[in-house]
Write an enzyme that holds these catalytic residues in place. Structure first.
Site, PDB file in Angstrom:
ATOM      1  N   GLU A 144      20.174   5.457   4.113  1.00 54.94           N
ATOM      2  CA  GLU A 144      20.268   5.929   5.505  1.00 54.94           C
ATOM      3  C   GLU A 144      21.274   5.092   6.297  1.00 54.94           C
ATOM      4  OE1 GLU A 144      18.579   8.496   7.593  1.00 54.94           O
ATOM      5  OE2 GLU A 144      18.740   9.206   5.551  1.00 54.94           O
ATOM      6  N   GLN A 159       8.137   0.779   8.967  1.00 55.47           N
ATOM      7  CA  GLN A 159       7.886   2.108   9.533  1.00 55.47           C
ATOM      8  C   GLN A 159       9.017   2.918   8.898  1.00 55.47           C
ATOM      9  OE1 GLN A 159       7.848   5.274  10.436  1.00 55.47           O
ATOM     10  NE2 GLN A 159       9.342   4.861  12.026  1.00 55.47           N
ATOM     11  N   TYR A 191      15.710   3.904  12.861  1.00 57.84           N
ATOM     12  CA  TYR A 191      15.330   3.362  11.550  1.00 57.84           C
ATOM     13  C   TYR A 191      16.552   2.790  10.828  1.00 57.84           C
ATOM     14  CZ  TYR A 191      14.256   3.500   6.530  1.00 57.84           C
ATOM     15  OH  TYR A 191      14.123   3.184   5.193  1.00 57.84           O
ATOM     16  N   SER A 249      18.554   0.728   2.635  1.00 57.53           N
ATOM     17  CA  SER A 249      18.451   2.177   2.456  1.00 57.53           C
ATOM     18  C   SER A 249      19.797   2.884   2.560  1.00 57.53           C
ATOM     19  CB  SER A 249      17.531   2.717   3.554  1.00 57.53           C
ATOM     20  OG  SER A 249      17.667   4.106   3.680  1.00 57.53           O
ATOM     21  N   ARG A 272       4.378   9.906  -2.914  1.00 56.82           N
ATOM     22  CA  ARG A 272       5.214   9.946  -1.719  1.00 56.82           C
ATOM     23  C   ARG A 272       4.337  10.330  -0.524  1.00 56.82           C
ATOM     24  NH1 ARG A 272       9.598   8.101   0.959  1.00 56.82           N
ATOM     25  NH2 ARG A 272      11.437   9.379   0.638  1.00 56.82           N
ATOM     26  N   THR A 310       0.824  -1.218   0.000  1.00 53.72           N
ATOM     27  CA  THR A 310       0.000   0.000   0.000  1.00 53.72           C
ATOM     28  C   THR A 310       0.861   1.273   0.000  1.00 53.72           C
ATOM     29  OG1 THR A 310      -0.104  -0.101   2.415  1.00 53.72           O
ATOM     30  CG2 THR A 310      -1.944  -1.078   1.212  1.00 53.72           C
ATOM     31  N   GLY A 311       2.179   1.135   0.105  1.00 57.06           N
ATOM     32  CA  GLY A 311       3.058   2.306   0.165  1.00 57.06           C
ATOM     33  C   GLY A 311       3.412   2.816  -1.221  1.00 57.06           C
TER      34      GLY A 311
HETATM   35  P1  NDP Z   1       6.005   3.888   2.577  1.00 52.05           P
HETATM   36  O1  NDP Z   1       6.098   4.466   3.941  1.00 52.05           O
HETATM   37  O2  NDP Z   1       5.297   4.662   1.505  1.00 52.05           O
HETATM   38  O3  NDP Z   1       5.307   2.455   2.670  1.00 52.05           O
HETATM   39  C1  NDP Z   1       5.579   1.579   3.733  1.00 52.05           C
HETATM   40  C2  NDP Z   1       4.684   0.386   3.619  1.00 52.05           C
HETATM   41  O4  NDP Z   1       4.948  -0.496   4.717  1.00 52.05           O
HETATM   42  C3  NDP Z   1       3.182   0.708   3.669  1.00 52.05           C
HETATM   43  O5  NDP Z   1       2.503  -0.151   2.798  1.00 52.05           O
HETATM   44  C4  NDP Z   1       2.831   0.377   5.114  1.00 52.05           C
HETATM   45  O6  NDP Z   1       1.470   0.051   5.304  1.00 52.05           O
HETATM   46  C5  NDP Z   1       3.707  -0.865   5.306  1.00 52.05           C
HETATM   47  N1  NDP Z   1       3.881  -1.204   6.711  1.00 52.05           N
HETATM   48  C6  NDP Z   1       4.174  -0.392   7.742  1.00 52.05           C
HETATM   49  N2  NDP Z   1       4.224  -1.083   8.897  1.00 52.05           N
HETATM   50  C7  NDP Z   1       3.938  -2.372   8.581  1.00 52.05           C
HETATM   51  C8  NDP Z   1       3.797  -3.551   9.334  1.00 52.05           C
HETATM   52  N3  NDP Z   1       3.937  -3.561  10.665  1.00 52.05           N
HETATM   53  N4  NDP Z   1       3.492  -4.704   8.690  1.00 52.05           N
HETATM   54  C9  NDP Z   1       3.319  -4.700   7.342  1.00 52.05           C
HETATM   55  N5  NDP Z   1       3.434  -3.600   6.567  1.00 52.05           N
HETATM   56  C10 NDP Z   1       3.732  -2.449   7.187  1.00 52.05           C
HETATM   57  O7  NDP Z   1       7.498   3.541   2.112  1.00 52.05           O
HETATM   58  P2  NDP Z   1       8.147   3.533   0.642  1.00 52.05           P
HETATM   59  O8  NDP Z   1       7.196   2.908  -0.291  1.00 52.05           O
HETATM   60  O9  NDP Z   1       8.702   4.875   0.372  1.00 52.05           O
HETATM   61  O10 NDP Z   1       9.415   2.590   0.882  1.00 52.05           O
HETATM   62  C11 NDP Z   1       9.322   1.183   0.705  1.00 52.05           C
HETATM   63  C12 NDP Z   1      10.467   0.511   1.458  1.00 52.05           C
HETATM   64  O11 NDP Z   1      11.714   0.986   0.972  1.00 52.05           O
HETATM   65  C13 NDP Z   1      10.484   0.772   2.959  1.00 52.05           C
HETATM   66  O12 NDP Z   1      10.976  -0.379   3.584  1.00 52.05           O
HETATM   67  C14 NDP Z   1      11.484   1.911   3.122  1.00 52.05           C
HETATM   68  O13 NDP Z   1      12.057   1.884   4.402  1.00 52.05           O
HETATM   69  C15 NDP Z   1      12.480   1.549   2.035  1.00 52.05           C
HETATM   70  N6  NDP Z   1      13.213   2.630   1.444  1.00 52.05           N
HETATM   71  C16 NDP Z   1      12.543   3.704   0.908  1.00 52.05           C
HETATM   72  C17 NDP Z   1      13.223   4.706   0.263  1.00 52.05           C
HETATM   73  C18 NDP Z   1      12.517   5.874  -0.307  1.00 52.05           C
HETATM   74  O14 NDP Z   1      13.204   6.878  -0.613  1.00 52.05           O
HETATM   75  N7  NDP Z   1      11.223   5.832  -0.537  1.00 52.05           N
HETATM   76  C19 NDP Z   1      14.703   4.626   0.102  1.00 52.05           C
HETATM   77  C20 NDP Z   1      15.288   3.431   0.678  1.00 52.05           C
HETATM   78  C21 NDP Z   1      14.570   2.482   1.302  1.00 52.05           C
HETATM   79  P3  NDP Z   1       0.348   1.183   5.611  1.00 52.05           P
HETATM   80  O15 NDP Z   1      -0.063   1.719   4.270  1.00 52.05           O
HETATM   81  O16 NDP Z   1      -0.700   0.431   6.308  1.00 52.05           O
HETATM   82  O17 NDP Z   1       1.017   2.237   6.460  1.00 52.05           O
HETATM   83  P1  GDR Z   2      14.834  10.771   4.762  1.00 48.46           P
HETATM   84  O1  GDR Z   2      13.622  11.585   4.077  1.00 48.46           O
HETATM   85  O2  GDR Z   2      14.957  11.046   6.201  1.00 48.46           O
HETATM   86  O3  GDR Z   2      16.040  11.028   3.913  1.00 48.46           O
HETATM   87  O4  GDR Z   2      14.334   9.267   4.612  1.00 48.46           O
HETATM   88  P2  GDR Z   2      12.825  12.874   4.549  1.00 48.46           P
HETATM   89  O5  GDR Z   2      12.136  13.383   3.333  1.00 48.46           O
HETATM   90  O6  GDR Z   2      12.013  12.608   5.746  1.00 48.46           O
HETATM   91  O7  GDR Z   2      14.001  13.881   4.973  1.00 48.46           O
HETATM   92  C1  GDR Z   2      14.992  14.308   4.051  1.00 48.46           C
HETATM   93  C2  GDR Z   2      15.784  15.459   4.677  1.00 48.46           C
HETATM   94  O8  GDR Z   2      14.947  16.598   4.778  1.00 48.46           O
HETATM   95  C3  GDR Z   2      15.124  17.197   6.052  1.00 48.46           C
HETATM   96  N1  GDR Z   2      13.917  17.968   6.399  1.00 48.46           N
HETATM   97  C4  GDR Z   2      12.695  17.467   6.643  1.00 48.46           C
HETATM   98  N2  GDR Z   2      12.221  16.192   6.618  1.00 48.46           N
HETATM   99  C5  GDR Z   2      10.905  16.005   6.883  1.00 48.46           C
HETATM  100  N3  GDR Z   2      10.394  14.762   6.821  1.00 48.46           N
HETATM  101  N4  GDR Z   2      10.063  17.018   7.211  1.00 48.46           N
HETATM  102  C6  GDR Z   2      10.498  18.324   7.267  1.00 48.46           C
HETATM  103  O9  GDR Z   2       9.735  19.224   7.559  1.00 48.46           O
HETATM  104  C7  GDR Z   2      11.872  18.549   6.948  1.00 48.46           C
HETATM  105  N5  GDR Z   2      12.628  19.682   6.878  1.00 48.46           N
HETATM  106  C8  GDR Z   2      13.854  19.312   6.529  1.00 48.46           C
HETATM  107  C9  GDR Z   2      15.388  16.009   6.973  1.00 48.46           C
HETATM  108  O10 GDR Z   2      15.993  16.444   8.199  1.00 48.46           O
HETATM  109  C10 GDR Z   2      16.293  15.156   6.091  1.00 48.46           C
HETATM  110  O11 GDR Z   2      17.613  15.579   6.213  1.00 48.46           O
HETATM  111  C11 GDR Z   2      13.720   8.805   3.412  1.00 48.46           C
HETATM  112  C12 GDR Z   2      12.729   7.700   3.824  1.00 48.46           C
HETATM  113  O12 GDR Z   2      11.990   7.339   2.675  1.00 48.46           O
HETATM  114  C13 GDR Z   2      13.472   6.482   4.337  1.00 48.46           C
HETATM  115  O13 GDR Z   2      12.538   5.410   4.516  1.00 48.46           O
HETATM  116  C14 GDR Z   2      14.515   6.064   3.304  1.00 48.46           C
HETATM  117  O14 GDR Z   2      15.243   4.956   3.764  1.00 48.46           O
HETATM  118  C15 GDR Z   2      15.449   7.225   3.020  1.00 48.46           C
HETATM  119  O15 GDR Z   2      14.690   8.309   2.532  1.00 48.46           O
HETATM  120  C16 GDR Z   2      16.495   6.868   1.962  1.00 48.46           C
END
Ligand code: NDP
Ligand code: GDR
Length: 342
Positions: free
Chosen positions: A138, A92, A160, A136, A195, A14-15
């Protein structure tokens, strides 16, 4: 099961990434199964356009209730579905929130991976399965070298990131110890109109377009100096799939090779809506983190050479895609508000 169709199981369907990956796999002819958490409201908004009535014969998209914190449900689903490929995207995924909920984050993002790997290992004894772990950038955290590649040391800076490092090593160990086809995609930040609204890029494109349409006066942000390597999520899901199609499982960095500050993202977004950010943006300390990751820049040479993968969307194109989608939404919101007020 004797059906030759390939079956994929996706956690986190769902993400953001789950929805793009589902589209991608359905187009490739896969039968896609997704794990959905039960909630009091529907969480399947990003999948609505792909929805198939489960009463249809042989639906290609099937959703199941489950949770990464519930090893029993994971194990049952893996054994019933017998997937050929598992994509562990569930997490998460909010770094700032992980400081508020460290134990929950570790339960889902670290132990959840281990529960799934264990279910995959059991299935793999009788039915070959390949597993992708959403690692990631991160994990690099306080970086020791720039750009970061597959050999760069990890120095995680949040609950995380620590959980993701645990999952990274467990994935490698299941590959080494049990011969499971398991790999890590070390993906740098990737964004899209889908996003989550509390990640900084989406917060900025939503905020700027709503300010432009008179729906909001201020945008509160944290650290504007942080630099990230931002790509487009739709490009990145192809890399996940490619990793599971190789002869040998390996871990890959996926990135654009360009880095930009939050300030640059902000300036470009406001420029596109014809405004200056200065009168509207304020810094709110609640969005600062106890430990920050200052700079990320990825080197995806290995992915280019071995997977033939490279990003298709530039930074400027990404910002435009996100602004266009959110501006359309803000316009609709303004029209609705006007109609209601009349
Ligand atoms: P999202 O936050 O958009 O999606 C996360 C998903 O995980 C949602 O479907 C959420 O469900 C589900 N989820 C959360 N908790 C649980 C749980 N307890 N059991 C089962 N499912 C759960 O993340 P992204 O799509 O952006 O990212 C996908 C993956 O890639 C994540 O693992 C993230 O950490 C990783 N990642 C993301 C990056 C990015 O830039 N987007 C970069 C690197 C890694 P629900 O809809 O119910 O909340
Ligand atoms: P990140 O993404 O922490 O890199 O993790 P996020 O967009 O949350 O933050 C990126 C940078 O922006 C700065 N920032 C803020 N961030 C948020 N969320 N809200 C604000 O208001 C704000 N202002 C400034 C943050 O401090 C940070 O430096 C994402 C997630 O998708 C992770 O799950 C994934 O693993 C990494 O990217 C790669």
């Amino acid at each position: 099961m004797t059906d030759p169709t390939k079956r994929a199981l996706i956690t986190g369907i769902t993400g953001q990434d789950g929805s793009y990956l589902t589209e991608f796999l359905l187009e490739k002819g896969y039968e896609v199964h997704g794990i959905v958490r039960r909630s009091s409201t529907f969480s399947t908004e990003r999948l609505n356009h792909l929805y198939q009535d489960p009463h249809e014969t042989s639906p290609k998209l099937v959703l199941h209730y489950g949770d990464l914190t519930d090893g029993g449900s994971l194990s049952n689903l893996v054994h019933e579905i017998e997937p050929h490929e598992i994509y562990n995207l569930g997490a998460q995924s909010h770094v700032r929130v992980s400081f508020d909920q460290p134990l929950y984050t570790v339960d889902v993002d670290a132990l959840g991976t281990l529960r799934l790997l264990e279910a995959a290992r059991q299935l793999n004894r009788r039915h070959e399965v390949r597993i992708y772990q959403a690692s990631s950038s991160e994990m690099f955290g306080k970086v020791s070298e720039t750009p970061q590649n597959e050999n760069t040391r990890f120095h995680p800076r949040s609950p995380y990131a620590c959980a993701k490092v645990f999952s990274f090593h467990q994935t490698v160990n299941y590959r080494d110890a049990y011969g499971l086809y398991a790999c890590n995609g070390i993906l740098f930040n990737h964004e899209s109109p889908r996003r989550g609204e509390t990640f900084v890029t989406r917060k900025i494109t939503l905020g700027a377009t709503r300010i432009r349409e008179g729906l909001q006066n201020k945008l509160y942000l944290g650290n504007l100096d942080a630099k990230r390597d931002w790509g487009y999520a739709a490009d990145y899901v192809e890399a996940m799939w490619l990793m599971l199609q190789q002869d040998q499982p390996e871990d890959f960095v996926i990135a654009t090779g360009e880095t930009h500050s939050v300030q640059e993202f902000l300036d470009l977004t406001f420029e596109q809506v014809g405004l200056s950010p200065r009168p509207y943006v304020e810094i709110d300390p609640r969005y600062l983190r106890p430990a920050e990751v200052d700079l990320l820049l990825g080197d995806a040479t290995m992915a280019r050479e071995k997977l033939g993968w490279q990003p298709k969307t530039t930074f400027a194109e990404l910002v435009k895609i996100m602004v266009d989608a959110d501006w359309e939404r803000a316009r609709r919101e303004r029209i609705l508000a006007t109609v209601r007020a009349a």
